[in-house]
Motif scaffolding. Sequence first.
Motif, PDB file in Angstrom:
ATOM      1  N   ILE A 200       0.104  -5.230  -8.471  1.00 51.35           N
ATOM      2  CA  ILE A 200       1.139  -4.288  -8.054  1.00 51.35           C
ATOM      3  C   ILE A 200       1.099  -3.051  -8.949  1.00 51.35           C
ATOM      4  O   ILE A 200       1.763  -2.978  -9.993  1.00 51.35           O
ATOM      5  CB  ILE A 200       2.548  -4.935  -8.129  1.00 51.35           C
ATOM      6  N   PRO A 201       0.304  -2.033  -8.590  1.00 50.67           N
ATOM      7  CA  PRO A 201       0.367  -0.766  -9.330  1.00 50.67           C
ATOM      8  C   PRO A 201       1.692  -0.065  -8.982  1.00 50.67           C
ATOM      9  O   PRO A 201       2.188  -0.169  -7.864  1.00 50.67           O
ATOM     10  CB  PRO A 201      -0.828   0.023  -8.784  1.00 50.67           C
ATOM     11  N   PHE A 202       2.244   0.662  -9.937  1.00 51.01           N
ATOM     12  CA  PHE A 202       3.503   1.361  -9.648  1.00 51.01           C
ATOM     13  C   PHE A 202       3.575   2.673 -10.406  1.00 51.01           C
ATOM     14  O   PHE A 202       2.967   2.853 -11.459  1.00 51.01           O
ATOM     15  CB  PHE A 202       4.710   0.492 -10.000  1.00 51.01           C
ATOM     16  N   ALA A 203       4.323   3.608  -9.837  1.00 50.17           N
ATOM     17  CA  ALA A 203       4.736   4.845 -10.514  1.00 50.17           C
ATOM     18  C   ALA A 203       6.222   4.998 -10.185  1.00 50.17           C
ATOM     19  O   ALA A 203       7.002   4.098 -10.444  1.00 50.17           O
ATOM     20  CB  ALA A 203       3.892   6.018 -10.051  1.00 50.17           C
ATOM     21  N   LYS A 204       6.608   6.112  -9.567  1.00 49.38           N
ATOM     22  CA  LYS A 204       7.974   6.202  -9.066  1.00 49.38           C
ATOM     23  C   LYS A 204       8.120   5.308  -7.840  1.00 49.38           C
ATOM     24  O   LYS A 204       9.175   4.734  -7.585  1.00 49.38           O
ATOM     25  CB  LYS A 204       8.313   7.648  -8.672  1.00 49.38           C
ATOM     26  N   ASN A 205       7.030   5.193  -7.082  1.00 50.88           N
ATOM     27  CA  ASN A 205       7.014   4.433  -5.844  1.00 50.88           C
ATOM     28  C   ASN A 205       5.998   3.305  -5.930  1.00 50.88           C
ATOM     29  O   ASN A 205       5.234   3.208  -6.882  1.00 50.88           O
ATOM     30  CB  ASN A 205       6.658   5.341  -4.661  1.00 50.88           C
ATOM     31  N   VAL A 206       5.971   2.497  -4.886  1.00 51.76           N
ATOM     32  CA  VAL A 206       4.946   1.469  -4.718  1.00 51.76           C
ATOM     33  C   VAL A 206       4.309   1.687  -3.347  1.00 51.76           C
ATOM     34  O   VAL A 206       4.997   1.997  -2.372  1.00 51.76           O
ATOM     35  CB  VAL A 206       5.555   0.052  -4.833  1.00 51.76           C
ATOM     36  N   ASN A 207       2.992   1.538  -3.280  1.00 50.50           N
ATOM     37  CA  ASN A 207       2.239   1.810  -2.056  1.00 50.50           C
ATOM     38  C   ASN A 207       2.000   0.505  -1.291  1.00 50.50           C
ATOM     39  O   ASN A 207       1.260  -0.373  -1.743  1.00 50.50           O
ATOM     40  CB  ASN A 207       0.902   2.472  -2.403  1.00 50.50           C
ATOM     41  N   LEU A 208       2.626   0.382  -0.113  1.00 49.36           N
ATOM     42  CA  LEU A 208       2.542  -0.835   0.680  1.00 49.36           C
ATOM     43  C   LEU A 208       1.455  -0.789   1.752  1.00 49.36           C
ATOM     44  O   LEU A 208       1.455  -1.631   2.659  1.00 49.36           O
ATOM     45  CB  LEU A 208       3.898  -1.116   1.335  1.00 49.36           C
ATOM     46  N   ASP A 209       0.543   0.174   1.652  1.00 53.46           N
ATOM     47  CA  ASP A 209      -0.596   0.306   2.555  1.00 53.46           C
ATOM     48  C   ASP A 209      -0.209   1.059   3.824  1.00 53.46           C
ATOM     49  O   ASP A 209       0.579   0.573   4.646  1.00 53.46           O
ATOM     50  CB  ASP A 209      -1.170  -1.062   2.928  1.00 53.46           C
ATOM     51  N   PRO A 210      -0.761   2.243   4.013  1.00 55.25           N
ATOM     52  CA  PRO A 210      -0.393   3.073   5.171  1.00 55.25           C
ATOM     53  C   PRO A 210      -0.721   2.452   6.523  1.00 55.25           C
ATOM     54  O   PRO A 210      -0.174   2.868   7.546  1.00 55.25           O
ATOM     55  CB  PRO A 210      -1.195   4.360   4.944  1.00 55.25           C
ATOM     56  N   THR A 211      -1.597   1.442   6.558  1.00 53.04           N
ATOM     57  CA  THR A 211      -1.901   0.805   7.843  1.00 53.04           C
ATOM     58  C   THR A 211      -0.715   0.009   8.379  1.00 53.04           C
ATOM     59  O   THR A 211      -0.744  -0.432   9.533  1.00 53.04           O
ATOM     60  CB  THR A 211      -3.116  -0.131   7.719  1.00 53.04           C
ATOM     61  N   ASN A 212       0.319  -0.162   7.586  1.00 51.19           N
ATOM     62  CA  ASN A 212       1.510  -0.894   8.020  1.00 51.19           C
ATOM     63  C   ASN A 212       2.538   0.001   8.701  1.00 51.19           C
ATOM     64  O   ASN A 212       3.702  -0.387   8.849  1.00 51.19           O
ATOM     65  CB  ASN A 212       2.173  -1.589   6.816  1.00 51.19           C
ATOM     66  N   TYR A 213       2.149   1.193   9.158  1.00 48.59           N
ATOM     67  CA  TYR A 213       3.149   2.154   9.643  1.00 48.59           C
ATOM     68  C   TYR A 213       3.890   1.701  10.892  1.00 48.59           C
ATOM     69  O   TYR A 213       4.936   2.253  11.223  1.00 48.59           O
ATOM     70  CB  TYR A 213       2.510   3.534   9.870  1.00 48.59           C
ATOM     71  N   ASN A 214       3.395   0.683  11.580  1.00 46.82           N
ATOM     72  CA  ASN A 214       4.121   0.163  12.742  1.00 46.82           C
ATOM     73  C   ASN A 214       5.017  -1.027  12.407  1.00 46.82           C
ATOM     74  O   ASN A 214       5.624  -1.621  13.303  1.00 46.82           O
ATOM     75  CB  ASN A 214       3.133  -0.260  13.842  1.00 46.82           C
ATOM     76  N   ALA A 215       5.101  -1.393  11.135  1.00 42.85           N
ATOM     77  CA  ALA A 215       5.872  -2.574  10.742  1.00 42.85           C
ATOM     78  C   ALA A 215       7.368  -2.358  10.954  1.00 42.85           C
ATOM     79  O   ALA A 215       7.877  -1.227  10.855  1.00 42.85           O
ATOM     80  CB  ALA A 215       5.601  -2.896   9.274  1.00 42.85           C
ATOM     81  N   ASP A 216       8.072  -3.451  11.226  1.00 44.94           N
ATOM     82  CA  ASP A 216       9.509  -3.358  11.502  1.00 44.94           C
ATOM     83  C   ASP A 216      10.358  -3.435  10.245  1.00 44.94           C
ATOM     84  O   ASP A 216      11.587  -3.404  10.327  1.00 44.94           O
ATOM     85  CB  ASP A 216       9.935  -4.439  12.505  1.00 44.94           C
ATOM     86  N   TRP A 217       9.731  -3.551   9.074  1.00 47.60           N
ATOM     87  CA  TRP A 217      10.499  -3.637   7.832  1.00 47.60           C
ATOM     88  C   TRP A 217      10.608  -2.288   7.112  1.00 47.60           C
ATOM     89  O   TRP A 217      11.109  -2.213   5.996  1.00 47.60           O
ATOM     90  CB  TRP A 217       9.909  -4.684   6.886  1.00 47.60           C
TER      91      TRP A 217
END
Length: 574
Positions: A200-217
């Motif tokens: 889990i790399p982090f800065a101000k944000n965390v990157n959950l993978d842009p391919t998940n853009y259709n996810a309902d969460w």
Amino acid sequence: MSIASLVASLTRAARRFRHASDGNIAVIFALVMVPLLGSIGMAVDYSRANRARTAMQTALDSAALMVSKDFSQGIVQESEIAATAQKYFDSLYKNTGGAAVQVLASYTPNTGKGSTIKLDASSAIKTEFMKVAGVSEMPLGSSTTTTWGSTRLRVALVLDTTGSMSSAGKIDALKTATKSLLLQLKNAATKPEDVYVSIIPFAKNVNLDPTNYNADWIDWTDWLAEPAILDPAKGGAKPSNWSNIGPGSPCPFTDGYWGQHGFTCTNIAATLPGAASVSTVPSSGLICPSKDSGNKNRLKNGLYYNGCYSSVPTETKVTVASCWGIPNCTCTSGRNATCTKTTTGAPYTHVWRPAGVNDATPDKSTWNGCVADRGTYSSPRDDYDRKVTAPNAATPESLFPAEQTSYCSPVVTPLNSNWSNMATAVDGLYPLGGTNQPIGLVWGWQSLVGGGPFPTPASKDPNYTYQDIIVLMSDGLNTIDRWYGDGSNTSTDVDKRMYTSESIGTCANIKAANVKIFTVHVNTDGGPTSTLLRNCASPSDSGEKEFQIVTSAAGIQTAFDSIGTKLTKLRVAF
């Protein structure tokens, strides 16, 4: 003089005193000498035997660990366990006062709580004094049992990849140390399911993978919204000449030291390919905010706004006497035709359109994967940013808020045992952005339980004991999160979300869930030791916090090696 020579001398002296005829000296000496010599001799021989037994136990314990590790990794076969154990023991046992030691080994396959290897050692030590009393040797024996594979590990590596990691060689040292730790964990596993790791790399944000853009969460509310500084509903305001701005007008947004907004204009939405800075509103009439510089609001530094204002002109109709040569004129019929001329222009009506397209469906595929802390900034505060409550569309604040930022951290890696892929992910780490340890920590926890982008881990086999671990490494103090921070190390409210006390905060919630936290502070700039990271760490077996501070980039390797050794020992125990 040797012990044997001393005994012989004392025996000869006793014989001489036995023949003495002067007084009662001979009788008294003979009566005292036998028990005295026996007591001294027994103490000396027992002391020698205890030293030999201690050395035997130490060598046997080490041999058991070594042969267990070799067997679990397939280096030694079951038929070779006894011989290997004897070889390891002989190389470790340095006591020369006894007879040769025979080591017997027995192996028990996993029957529910791990496999075991039991070693028994037996020998004897020759006496020096006690043989006077007819005891020529003392038997020695020792036994030890190792249990291998009774504990399975789930480890989340929460790694600071903020901009400051680019200095002093820290990011490269982090990559090397992390891959070394991964190798230790790999070697501790007999089967793939024995050790799983997330990164889990982090800065101000965390990157959950842009391919998940259709996810309902995902909560898209902020991502699709117009800049708050322009939204009256959020305390903002439009430029004073807003209704007169249209195609060809100067960009109404200003940045810089005296700027009013923190951004300027682009020709299309700043998140779309081909976006470029413009000084005037293009002929399309799209008024598009550029990336935010943070000059007006540090919390917005690097933020992209995912849309544009369309310009809808006002239509003006004027009737003129003749239709001759007048463009945009609708004429009546007949000899005395009149013309109604329509013109368009100011005042303009501006409508915010997400993604800057003339389409009711916004384009979310341009999202770069980053999310901010979830929850709402209200009174009383909710606790979604400090827990792993499952996201639910019926409760928007429980969803993970998308945030488009140029400082997006590297993509997270869910729990897995694909060591090659994890090494590749580590090679791809890069340093950007400010520090928000709480978001990294809570996402490390999330990776252990599943939810959002993380699959639910496989059910835990009741035949094993499981240990959930978080390793949190950071090189400084918190500076910024979704609600707090000005870019300096003074954002105590960020800290309080992470740790207020042993019973309040993300750290407390994680420890209450029986997850053990190791923390490492990489302090290369001589700043104060992070009390926050120390407090967040779990206690060790000795009661001390599982916290380390290192003052050089090379120290990351030392700290991670130490943690790896401790985690490996959880897989093998006496």
